[in-house]
Design an enzyme around this catalytic site. Structure first.
Site, PDB file in Angstrom:
ATOM      1  N   CYS A  82       6.323 -27.477   0.965  1.00  0.00           N
ATOM      2  CA  CYS A  82       5.727 -27.501   2.305  1.00  0.00           C
ATOM      3  C   CYS A  82       6.810 -27.469   3.385  1.00  0.00           C
ATOM      4  CB  CYS A  82       4.783 -28.677   2.418  1.00  0.00           C
ATOM      5  SG  CYS A  82       3.532 -28.416   3.680  1.00  0.00           S
ATOM      6  N   HIS A 173       1.688 -29.082  -2.376  1.00  0.00           N
ATOM      7  CA  HIS A 173       2.306 -30.382  -2.687  1.00  0.00           C
ATOM      8  C   HIS A 173       2.097 -30.820  -4.144  1.00  0.00           C
ATOM      9  CE1 HIS A 173       3.342 -31.718   1.427  1.00  0.00           C
ATOM     10  NE2 HIS A 173       2.322 -30.957   1.781  1.00  0.00           N
ATOM     11  N   GLU A 175       3.755 -32.861  -5.708  1.00  0.00           N
ATOM     12  CA  GLU A 175       4.098 -34.291  -5.800  1.00  0.00           C
ATOM     13  C   GLU A 175       2.896 -35.185  -5.493  1.00  0.00           C
ATOM     14  OE1 GLU A 175       4.759 -32.361  -3.316  1.00  0.00           O
ATOM     15  OE2 GLU A 175       4.807 -33.437  -1.410  1.00  0.00           O
TER      16      GLU A 175
HETATM   17  N1  GLN Z   1       3.466 -28.626   9.210  1.00  0.00           N
HETATM   18  C1  GLN Z   1       4.675 -29.180   8.696  1.00  0.00           C
HETATM   19  C2  GLN Z   1       5.896 -28.457   9.262  1.00  0.00           C
HETATM   20  O1  GLN Z   1       5.745 -27.453   9.871  1.00  0.00           O
HETATM   21  C3  GLN Z   1       4.682 -29.126   7.201  1.00  0.00           C
HETATM   22  C4  GLN Z   1       3.527 -29.923   6.655  1.00  0.00           C
HETATM   23  C5  GLN Z   1       3.793 -30.591   5.358  1.00  0.00           C
HETATM   24  O2  GLN Z   1       4.943 -30.663   4.901  1.00  0.00           O
HETATM   25  N2  GLN Z   1       2.768 -31.138   4.766  1.00  0.00           N
HETATM   26  O3  GLN Z   1       6.975 -28.906   9.128  1.00  0.00           O
END
Ligand code: GLN
Length: 193
Positions: A82, A173, A175
């Site tokens: 992410c 994710h 994790e």
């Molecule tokens: N929206 C976050 C970002 O742009 C990432 C979201 C997440 O890691 N769950 O950094």
């Protein structure tokens, strides 16, 4: 001993720590896992995991502490989920520090806002996997001339997991699930170096 560092600056750090520990146990390998916060601690690792969170915050601290330099100098494999995916890339839609170690362009919050977060079964390594997407980024583009790039998973016609050399980026994710398969895959990449 081979050591995996979980970059402990902001975000879902303890979840990555727990599942990495579980993956190591399942694999029965002699690998250590530790949360790491500073460049010298990172330099001591054979692999680094960057969690989800806020990529702006994590990126600024990485930059300030020179963590990007030691990752590059020591050619340390990085697995980013992410926000971690955004940080691995070379370009995103905001002006923010990035590691720039994968030839990918990543769009932030591309699936909408927090309320648009969702879970769906995805497929990776020919198996079903619970995909958890939280304000997830989207892979906008990658350098198609790079032969070391492999697409690991697609969902809804979008690439959600991609590998370049020993670096791996995912928009979801793993994790936040009980499934250790993806972490086992990264640990194997680190061990195979
Ligand atoms: N929206 C976050 C970002 O742009 C990432 C979201 C997440 O890691 N769950 O950094």
């Amino acid at each position: 001993m081979v050591k995996i560092g979980i970059l402990n600056l902001q975000g879902a750090v303890s979840e990555h720590y727990d599942i990495t520990k579980k993956a190591i146990e399942n694999m029965g390998v002699d690998v250590d896992v530790e949360p790491v916060r500073y460049a010298d601690e990172v330099a001591d690792c054979d692999g680094i995991i960057i969690s989800g969170g806020e990529s702006t915050v994590i990126g600024k601290i990485i930059d300030r502490r020179g963590i990007d330099q030691v990752i590059k100098e020591n050619n340390i494999p990085v697995f980013g989920t992410c926000a971690g995916m955004i940080l691995l890339g070379k370009k995103t839609d905001f002006d923010q520090p990035l590691l720039n170690i994968m030839d990918i362009t990543v769009g932030r919050n591309s699936y909408g806002r927090q309320k648009d977060s969702f879970e769906s079964t995805i497929s990776i390594f020919n198996e079903d996997f619970p995909g958890v997407f939280i304000r997830a980024p989207l892979l906008k583009d990658y350098d198609k001339t790079k032969e070391d790039i492999t697409i690991l998973s697609e969902f809804d016609s979008e690439i959600i997991a991609i590998q370049q050399g020993h670096n791996i980026a995912m928009s979801f994710h793993p994790e936040l699930t009980e499934n250790t398969k993806i972490h086992e895959y990264f640990i194997n990449e680190v061990l195979n170096r």
